[in-house]
Scaffold this motif. Structure first.
Motif, short mmCIF file in Angstrom:
data_model
loop_
_atom_site.label_atom_id
_atom_site.label_comp_id
_atom_site.label_asym_id
_atom_site.label_seq_id
_atom_site.Cartn_x
_atom_site.Cartn_y
_atom_site.Cartn_z
N GLY A 201 36.62 49.45 45.98
CA GLY A 201 37.61 50.39 45.44
C GLY A 201 38.99 49.75 45.34
N TYR A 202 39.66 49.99 44.23
CA TYR A 202 41.03 49.50 44.06
C TYR A 202 41.98 50.47 44.77
N ALA A 203 42.96 49.93 45.45
CA ALA A 203 43.88 50.77 46.23
C ALA A 203 44.90 51.46 45.32
N GLU A 254 40.93 33.53 39.06
CA GLU A 254 42.15 34.22 38.65
C GLU A 254 41.74 35.46 37.85
N CYS A 255 42.63 36.42 37.81
CA CYS A 255 42.34 37.66 37.07
C CYS A 255 42.47 37.42 35.57
N THR A 256 41.55 38.00 34.81
CA THR A 256 41.61 37.94 33.34
C THR A 256 41.66 39.38 32.84
N ALA A 257 42.80 40.04 33.10
CA ALA A 257 42.88 41.47 32.79
C ALA A 257 42.77 41.74 31.29
N TRP A 258 43.16 40.78 30.44
CA TRP A 258 43.07 41.03 29.00
C TRP A 258 41.61 41.11 28.51
N ARG A 270 49.05 48.75 30.51
CA ARG A 270 49.35 47.39 30.96
C ARG A 270 49.37 47.35 32.47
N PRO A 271 48.71 46.37 33.10
CA PRO A 271 47.91 45.31 32.50
C PRO A 271 46.42 45.66 32.42
N CYS A 272 45.99 46.73 33.13
CA CYS A 272 44.56 47.02 33.19
C CYS A 272 44.40 48.51 33.49
N TYR A 273 43.19 49.02 33.50
CA TYR A 273 43.05 50.47 33.69
C TYR A 273 43.33 50.91 35.12
N LEU A 274 43.45 49.95 36.04
CA LEU A 274 43.72 50.31 37.43
C LEU A 274 45.21 50.49 37.70
N MET A 275 46.03 49.77 36.96
CA MET A 275 47.44 49.70 37.30
C MET A 275 48.30 49.86 36.05
N ALA A 276 49.25 50.81 36.08
CA ALA A 276 50.19 50.94 34.97
C ALA A 276 51.51 50.36 35.47
N ARG A 295 51.89 37.38 35.15
CA ARG A 295 52.44 38.11 36.31
C ARG A 295 51.35 38.78 37.13
N TYR A 296 50.10 38.79 36.62
CA TYR A 296 49.08 39.63 37.26
C TYR A 296 47.95 38.82 37.90
N GLY A 297 47.37 39.45 38.92
CA GLY A 297 46.30 38.82 39.67
C GLY A 297 46.75 38.63 41.12
N ARG A 298 45.77 38.37 42.00
CA ARG A 298 46.13 38.20 43.41
C ARG A 298 47.06 37.00 43.58
N GLY A 299 48.09 37.15 44.41
CA GLY A 299 49.05 36.07 44.62
C GLY A 299 50.20 36.11 43.62
N PRO A 302 52.35 42.25 43.79
CA PRO A 302 51.99 42.96 45.03
C PRO A 302 50.89 43.99 44.86
N LYS A 303 50.83 44.64 43.68
CA LYS A 303 49.80 45.68 43.48
C LYS A 303 48.42 45.07 43.19
N CYS A 304 48.37 43.76 43.03
CA CYS A 304 47.09 43.09 42.78
C CYS A 304 46.51 42.48 44.06
N ASN A 306 45.08 43.26 46.84
CA ASN A 306 43.75 43.55 47.40
C ASN A 306 42.70 43.78 46.34
N CYS A 307 42.98 43.39 45.11
CA CYS A 307 42.06 43.72 44.02
C CYS A 307 40.99 42.65 43.82
N MET A 308 39.73 43.09 43.79
CA MET A 308 38.62 42.20 43.42
C MET A 308 37.76 42.92 42.36
N HIS A 310 36.02 44.45 39.01
CA HIS A 310 35.34 43.75 37.92
C HIS A 310 36.20 43.72 36.67
N CYS A 311 37.13 44.69 36.49
CA CYS A 311 37.90 44.70 35.24
C CYS A 311 38.83 43.49 35.16
N GLY A 312 39.16 42.89 36.27
CA GLY A 312 39.99 41.68 36.22
C GLY A 312 39.18 40.42 36.39
N TYR A 313 38.15 40.49 37.23
CA TYR A 313 37.49 39.23 37.64
C TYR A 313 36.12 39.00 36.99
S1 SF4 Z 1 44.23 41.88 39.90
FE1 SF4 Z 1 43.26 43.90 39.59
S2 SF4 Z 1 44.96 45.36 39.46
FE2 SF4 Z 1 45.80 43.30 39.12
S3 SF4 Z 1 45.79 43.04 36.92
FE3 SF4 Z 1 43.90 42.14 37.69
S4 SF4 Z 1 42.41 43.80 37.54
FE4 SF4 Z 1 44.42 44.75 37.36
#
Ligand code: SF4
Ligand code: SF4
Length: 335
Positions: A201-203, A254-258, A270-276, A295-299, A302-304, A306-308, A310-313
């Motif tokens: 679950g995304y926080a 790395e996250c591939t939110a696009w 923007r950037p994904c359905y989890l986070m506006a 700007r997005y992805g873990r590291g 801050p809102k990314c 704890n995200c793992m 599937h929409c990003g990774y």
């Molecule tokens: S790490 Fe998660 S919350 Fe952040 S942009 Fe990627 S998918 Fe969205």
């Protein structure tokens, strides 16, 4: 049937075409959210907290078609809110299937049995039923008793009518390797659904229950334990082997939110359905070209952290698989 070969080949050919055309960023799945209203109020949901005037909004059939055609994704996941509340949801699905998009209709299944007559089985159409655990755990997760039994009955009826039925399961802090194995064994061996999607679950900031989101280390630990002993090869999981390696902590990405853009009643998120995180874009082109994806992805944000999800990774895993012969074969042979 699990993922039909037709779908694997179509998506593989689509990726090849993008590469031949040297398109740098292209969508694999469109996350289409034609409404935010729902008939449940799950503890871990971050979608239903919008004000009433936004919950009352609906995308029209034409707006959905336009979004799908504008971005060109070969697969569409229709989510929400609860899509079956939308009075024209069957027309949206029908129009997308007509355009040979692979459509997954996500539902909590409360209205599914009643609405089955409106839909036609097709290799381009699959139900994706929300099941977060066995009876007690699922009903706790969706904050209402009796929902698990309704979902199971709806799945069985859809299977009887020849539909392709998949499930989506989100895991939270109450879960451990045992509960993950229990629900996946049930879905795989007893209900015999075509495929299962899983996610930590995304926080969501707006979710009522903030205590039970899994962090990265715990996510890796429970999936490593749940998958041990070759278990994951036995389950018909709707993921690339590399994404499952990622969940276990065997690889990092790395996250591939696009890769999975999201279009809703508010526009392109923007950037994904989890986070506006930034103003919604007015068009897909604006989303892709004017978002600072770095700007997005873990590291990176801050809102990314704890995200793992599937929409990003998962898009990162899919693209990495198609660049390696060994991983392409692994992905082709997986369910
Ligand atoms: S790490 Fe998660 S919350 Fe952040 S942009 Fe990627 S998918 Fe969205
Ligand atoms: S069923 Fe889905 S959209 Fe509805 S409240 Fe639960 S998580 Fe949110």
């Amino acid at each position: 049937m699990s993922v039909p070969w037709r779908q694997k080949l179509a998506v593989g050919w689509y990726i090849t075409k993008q590469r031949l055309r040297r398109v740098e960023k292209f969508p694999l799945v469109l996350q289409l959210e034609p409404l935010y209203q729902c008939n449940l109020a799950c503890a871990g949901c971050g979608k239903i907290q919008h004000p009433q005037h936004i919950l009352a909004r609906r995308l029209t059939v034409q707006e959905c078609i336009d979004a799908v055609e504008e971005c060109g994704a070969p697969m569409v996941s229709i989510a929400g809110g609860e899509p079956l509340i939308h009075k024209e949801i069957h027309l949206i699905a029908k129009e997308l299937v007509k355009r040979r998009k692979f459509v997954y209709l996500c539902t909590n299944a409360l209205m599914m049995q009643r609405k089955l007559d409106l839909f036609q089985p097709s290799p381009y159409f699959a139900w994706s039923v929300h099941i977060d655990g066995l009876r007690e755990r699922h009903d706790e997760s969706v904050c209402r008793s009796g929902v698990f039994d309704k979902a199971v009955a709806a799945i069985r009826e859809a299977q009887r009518r020849g539909f392709r039925v998949t499930t989506n399961t989100t895991f939270f802090g109450q879960d451990d390797a045992r509960s993950i194995r229990a629900v996946l064994d049930f879905l795989n061996d007893e209900l015999k659904v075509d495929q299962m999607q899983i996610a930590p679950g995304y926080a969501y900031e707006k979710a009522p229950d903030q205590e039970h989101f899994l962090g990265v280390e715990r996510t890796r630990a429970i999936f490593r334990e749940a998958f041990a002993g070759g278990k994951r090869r036995k389950w018909r999981l709707n993921h690339t082997p590399l994404y499952l390696d990622f969940l276990e902590g065997k690889v990092d990405f790395e996250c591939t939110a696009w890769g999975i853009p999201s279009f809703s009643v508010l526009g392109w998120q923007r950037p994904c359905y989890l986070m506006a995180d930034a103003p919604y874009a007015a068009s897909y082109r604006e989303l892709v070209e004017e978002t600072d994806w770095s700007r997005y992805g873990r590291g990176r944000h801050p809102k990314c952290e704890n995200c793992m999800a599937h929409c990003g990774y998962e898009p990162t895993a899919v693209l990495a698989s198609t660049r390696s012969l060994k991983e392409s074969v692994r992905a082709a042979l997986s369910s």
